[in-house]
Scaffold this motif. Sequence first.
Motif, mmCIF file in Angstrom:
data_model
loop_
_atom_site.group_PDB
_atom_site.id
_atom_site.type_symbol
_atom_site.label_atom_id
_atom_site.label_comp_id
_atom_site.label_asym_id
_atom_site.label_seq_id
_atom_site.Cartn_x
_atom_site.Cartn_y
_atom_site.Cartn_z
ATOM 1 N N UNK A 58 19.609 19.937 -37.836
ATOM 2 C CA UNK A 58 19.319 21.240 -36.992
ATOM 3 C C UNK A 58 17.855 21.909 -37.412
ATOM 4 N N UNK A 59 17.931 22.033 -39.105
ATOM 5 C CA UNK A 59 16.676 22.497 -39.572
ATOM 6 C C UNK A 59 15.530 21.672 -39.286
ATOM 7 N N UNK A 60 15.618 20.533 -39.368
ATOM 8 C CA UNK A 60 14.409 19.799 -39.163
ATOM 9 C C UNK A 60 14.092 19.647 -37.566
ATOM 10 N N UNK A 61 14.889 19.632 -36.925
ATOM 11 C CA UNK A 61 14.704 19.778 -35.255
ATOM 12 C C UNK A 61 13.995 21.078 -34.914
ATOM 13 N N UNK A 62 14.458 21.918 -35.416
ATOM 14 C CA UNK A 62 13.893 23.237 -35.080
ATOM 15 C C UNK A 62 12.446 23.411 -35.841
ATOM 16 N N UNK A 63 12.433 23.176 -37.133
ATOM 17 C CA UNK A 63 11.331 23.716 -37.827
ATOM 18 C C UNK A 63 10.057 22.438 -37.876
ATOM 19 N N UNK A 64 10.480 21.206 -37.691
ATOM 20 C CA UNK A 64 9.433 20.183 -37.724
ATOM 21 C C UNK A 64 9.160 19.751 -36.382
#
Length: 316
Positions: A58-64
Amino acid sequence: MRRTTLTAAVAVLALTTGCGAADMTRQASPFANARGAKTVTLSVQSWVGAQANVAVARYLLEHELGYRVDTVQIDEVPAWDALSQGRVDALLEDWGHPEQEERYVDDKKTITRGGDLGVTGHIGWYVPTYLAKRHPDITDWRNLNKYAHLFRTAESGDKGQLMDGSPSYVTNDKALVKNLELDYQVVFAGSEAAQITQIKQFAKEKKPFLTYWYEPQWLFEKVPMTEVKLPPHEEGCDADPKEVACAYPHTPLQKYLNADFARDGGRAAAFLKRFRWTAEDQNEVSLMIAEQKLSPEEAAEKWVDGHASTWKRWLP
């Protein structure tokens, strides 16, 4: 912890709902299967290792990649129904459900395989290492009846207690106790969180306990445990749930995607197919969530900051 016979709630979400949370498949996300929109819905199993996967993804989908991500907590088997119907887009940790796979992947083709997570799961029976050192032969199932008196509790009566976690996990334990003629009673703690609390309390007091548990799991770092050797697992030995008399297998954990999302999900679908890490990675994030009390997002951010060489390979 399923899991092949499991899947598993120490994270913030699970502390409030429990590992055996009610079926949440009707909690459909408004973002699931939204073609053309930069939104993704991930299924979250209630054990902390699965929550670690979702937190980092989730973090990478959102931030990257610039996606909006929603999560829905669903028990193991109902998660397949939700995935098939597009109420969620991806399931990141499945411990092996051949009937569901045959129905939805092979026959209906509403779900597609998303690849190996990179983590091998294993369920087993464990005793604390301090007990195994006192009684080395206790780690052979054939000697368990000899020690059954050590494991008696108010819940198990005059039998030894075999502690399981959530009733929602698929488990062979009742069949194993019966078919191996063991003088034990399966007692459910109710959730992974409750089971961990009980294990910690037993360990603090140096009491004997016998528990269903699984790897990878961060608790081994806090409470060393030794596996009890059950009859070896052989292909097909667990085909009939009522006749199981063998150990649980070692299972490469798998990801699954909704078939429409796999086709139309763009960079998000490509990213999730490439998401692959190690048991050590998962345990690192799990430990931050469960023991250090970081939120899943904080734990994910900390892991991402220190492992760029790993996650950059997942980006499409």
